[in-house]
Design an enzyme around this catalytic site. Structure first.
Site, PDB file in Angstrom:
ATOM      1  N   GLN A  80      48.557  84.415  73.910  1.00  0.00           N
ATOM      2  CA  GLN A  80      49.707  84.483  74.809  1.00  0.00           C
ATOM      3  C   GLN A  80      50.119  85.924  75.072  1.00  0.00           C
ATOM      4  OE1 GLN A  80      49.479  82.576  72.095  1.00  0.00           O
ATOM      5  NE2 GLN A  80      50.243  80.502  72.460  1.00  0.00           N
ATOM      6  N   ASP A 115      60.751  79.102  68.030  1.00  0.00           N
ATOM      7  CA  ASP A 115      60.535  77.697  68.365  1.00  0.00           C
ATOM      8  C   ASP A 115      61.558  76.806  67.695  1.00  0.00           C
ATOM      9  OD1 ASP A 115      57.749  79.120  68.605  1.00  0.00           O
ATOM     10  OD2 ASP A 115      57.754  77.376  69.941  1.00  0.00           O
ATOM     11  N   ASN A 129      58.343  80.319  64.334  1.00  0.00           N
ATOM     12  CA  ASN A 129      57.859  80.904  65.586  1.00  0.00           C
ATOM     13  C   ASN A 129      56.338  80.999  65.498  1.00  0.00           C
ATOM     14  OD1 ASN A 129      58.417  82.046  68.207  1.00  0.00           O
ATOM     15  ND2 ASN A 129      57.929  84.052  67.365  1.00  0.00           N
ATOM     16  N   LYS A 130      55.730  81.436  66.562  1.00  0.00           N
ATOM     17  CA  LYS A 130      54.279  81.557  66.686  1.00  0.00           C
ATOM     18  C   LYS A 130      53.636  82.134  65.425  1.00  0.00           C
ATOM     19  CE  LYS A 130      52.334  80.598  69.400  1.00  0.00           C
ATOM     20  NZ  LYS A 130      51.879  79.197  69.260  1.00  0.00           N
ATOM     21  N   ARG A 173      54.262  67.958  70.969  1.00  0.00           N
ATOM     22  CA  ARG A 173      54.284  69.150  70.097  1.00  0.00           C
ATOM     23  C   ARG A 173      55.334  68.913  69.014  1.00  0.00           C
ATOM     24  NH1 ARG A 173      52.617  74.133  72.497  1.00  0.00           N
ATOM     25  NH2 ARG A 173      52.373  74.761  70.327  1.00  0.00           N
ATOM     26  N   ARG A 192      53.891  76.225  77.918  1.00  0.00           N
ATOM     27  CA  ARG A 192      54.200  76.403  76.492  1.00  0.00           C
ATOM     28  C   ARG A 192      55.410  77.310  76.375  1.00  0.00           C
ATOM     29  NH1 ARG A 192      54.361  81.153  77.261  1.00  0.00           N
ATOM     30  NH2 ARG A 192      54.565  81.463  75.035  1.00  0.00           N
ATOM     31  N   GLY A 193      55.874  77.501  75.147  1.00  0.00           N
ATOM     32  CA  GLY A 193      57.129  78.212  74.943  1.00  0.00           C
ATOM     33  C   GLY A 193      58.233  77.184  74.802  1.00  0.00           C
TER      34      GLY A 193
END
Lengths: 352, 352
Positions: free
Chosen positions: A204, A245, A255-256, A99, A56-57
């Site tokens: 994470q 992201d 982002n997250k 994703r 991920r990332g």
């Protein structure tokens, strides 16, 4: 098949690699308890690994997908160019659909396909596809190192830096974006301390950021996501750095999940909030409302390590990302330089 | 010893009770997987139950401690009043030292001791101690019902209400403070939906709030703490209601870690933020800097259900509470009425 690689060669963890004709990924679902590498021999496995967050990332996903496409090409038995491209487009679609929010995934797949389309025979397509993926992999580390150098100037001696999620070696091929900046400041001899938020639901922060910083000998402490505001209001945080992201031309950052609230509270307390993102993360065409926020499975929230932590049948909202507006962002660190607000203008300058 | 009680008698969960000379508590560490009642025969056990969060929530802790003191008195073999008081003061100290931040604990213990000191023989002390604890237990439910009536007026038909932590039946003797207001609005026929934050690290939201609202048939959804900001910025939340562990005369509210950031983001989006707290939660003497914020064990953050989710040896900050300033609070709901800002003045009015 499990393959235990050597993580010492770079001094930091190598998250994505191409070895002996296969893709090798650190299995991030096993961290922090086990550092285990998995070898993948076909693109379907790679697509599943992306979907299930073995990798991920945003940058790591991009390069993994590129290697997935390289697997599809190099292992193909097609006898005509048409057949080969049909196979590759199928792989492209399956990898792309894993994703929806990170932009690097599409960027990486497009870049490999473009290079492939420029070739005129099967051998050349296979060779070019792999070459392009390998090039992107090396560029990723180089870009992260350059972002590190660019961003390290923003870090002051003694800073206590909060980071959310994992934008480190484990979110990239290696070195990291936000944690790359921290690594570079550390390499420059600055004494810094990192506060990692857990980053529910996938954790994470607790599982990956603490693991990789501890691995590299950088001072790190863990806090629950609920303590971020308290840490900032009680003046324990000097600076925030996160990855991204997807960054829009206006400086809106996807982002997250949880990034938005950290940014808003940092803004309230006048704590600088930096985003570290390579240009491959930028989406110059979309508007905020165009972007699909991925909704992840309920199980991520109601179960931990197989144990139920919420009653049966409870409805759950589990958005994987949120949107931070540019007014909460002090600067965006890229491999070409540090963008200052207004981001639309500063971005135009570095791209021209 | 395990005792399975009857939770149906009130229509809501009865968290703390006195039965046949013993204290009976729901074991909240077992929820949501098991609704289990534990019987306690001495105050040391009750003190441990408070420390280990078998029972938690400021009002529930207060009444549990009062019953603990009643156990110390009623089960004492002391032959003189001096001996009895010595035992009771020892119990007082042990019970008081279990949790430093919630004010109800001291308030409840003081109230029982005051009543005991008014008596002049052993039998009268034992009787008065138990009577006072029982009275406080009944008052808790009555106060919660009255707070519910007072607060329900603030709730509008169709509201989607975010709540953090658990300020429900399970945080009180029964009915709840913040969830009492939600319960009262529901009883008044208003159609409301509740969004519960998980509330890391102890997960009172996922484990307790969802459990008790599901138990009572009130619509509830669960979100990670990281999604609270996103839910508010995407206009999915109409209102926030939380409880409190300590309210100062200025309207500063100490409550579960994470409350501050929810309040700050609600304020940013002009979403009404209400606190429901009985007057026993008010501390009229202290200033914000006087209050000790309890730091809870590292294990709460690095382990879930016995599974490690962070590397060995990682430093952790785990503050249990934070401070929300009055400027982020729209109103404070008490059993004597709803306080509007400025709280120092409105509080004076209802106390006079």
């Amino acid at each position: 098949m499990v393959y235990i690689g050597d993580s010492k060669e770079d001094g930091f963890l190598r998250t994505v690699a191409w070895k002996h004709g296969s893709v090798v990924l650190i299995d991030q679902t096993k961290l922090p308890n086990k550092l285990e590498y998995i070898k993948f021999d076909n693109y379907e496995q790679v697509a599943n690994a992306i979907k299930n967050m073995v990798v991920r990332g945003a940058p790591a996903i991009g390069v993994s997908a590129a290697f997935g496409l390289a697997l599809a090409a190099t292992r193909s038995n097609s006898r005509t160019l048409e057949e080969l491209f049909a196979e590759m487009y199928k792989a492209y679609e399956i990898l792309r659909s894993t994703r929806p929010t990170a932009v690097n995934l599409v960027w990486a797949l497009e870049r490999v396909m473009k290079r492939a389309r420029e070739q005129n025979n099967i051998v050349a397509v296979k060779k070019a596809t792999l070459e392009e993926a390998l090039k992107m992999s090396e560029e990723d580390i180089q870009n992260n190192r350059q972002m590190g150098i660019n961003g390290a100037c923003l870090i002051e001696e003694g800073d206590v830096i909060l980071t959310h999620c994992n934008a480190g070696s484990l979110a990239t091929v290696g070195y990291g974006t936000a944690l790359g900046v921290i690594r570079a400041a550390n390499e420059a001899g600055k004494h810094i301390r990192v506060i990692a938020t857990e980053t529910r639901p996938v954790m994470q922060g607790s599982r990956l950021t603490t693991f990789e910083l501890q691995h590299d000998g950088i001072d790190v402490s863990l806090i629950p996501d609920t303590a971020a505001g308290y840490m900032m209001s009680s003046r324990k945080i000097k600076r925030v750095i996160v990855g991204a992201d997807r960054v829009l031309r206006t400086g809106h950052v996807f982002n997250k999940i949880g990034t938005y609230q950290v940014a808003a509270i940092a803004n309230l307390h006048k704590i600088p909030f930096h985003v570290a993102a390579p240009l491959s993360t930028f989406d110059l065409d979309s508007n905020p409302s165009d972007i699909v926020i991925e909704e992840r499975p309920v199980e991520e929230v109601v179960k931990i390590a197989g144990n139920r932590i919420a009653p049966q049948g409870i409805r759950v909202f589990n958005p994987a990302f949120d949107l931070t507006p540019p007014e909460f962002i002090s600067s965006i660190i890229t491999e070409r330089g540090v963008l200052q607000p207004p981001f639309e203008e500063s971005l135009k300058k570095i791209l021209s």
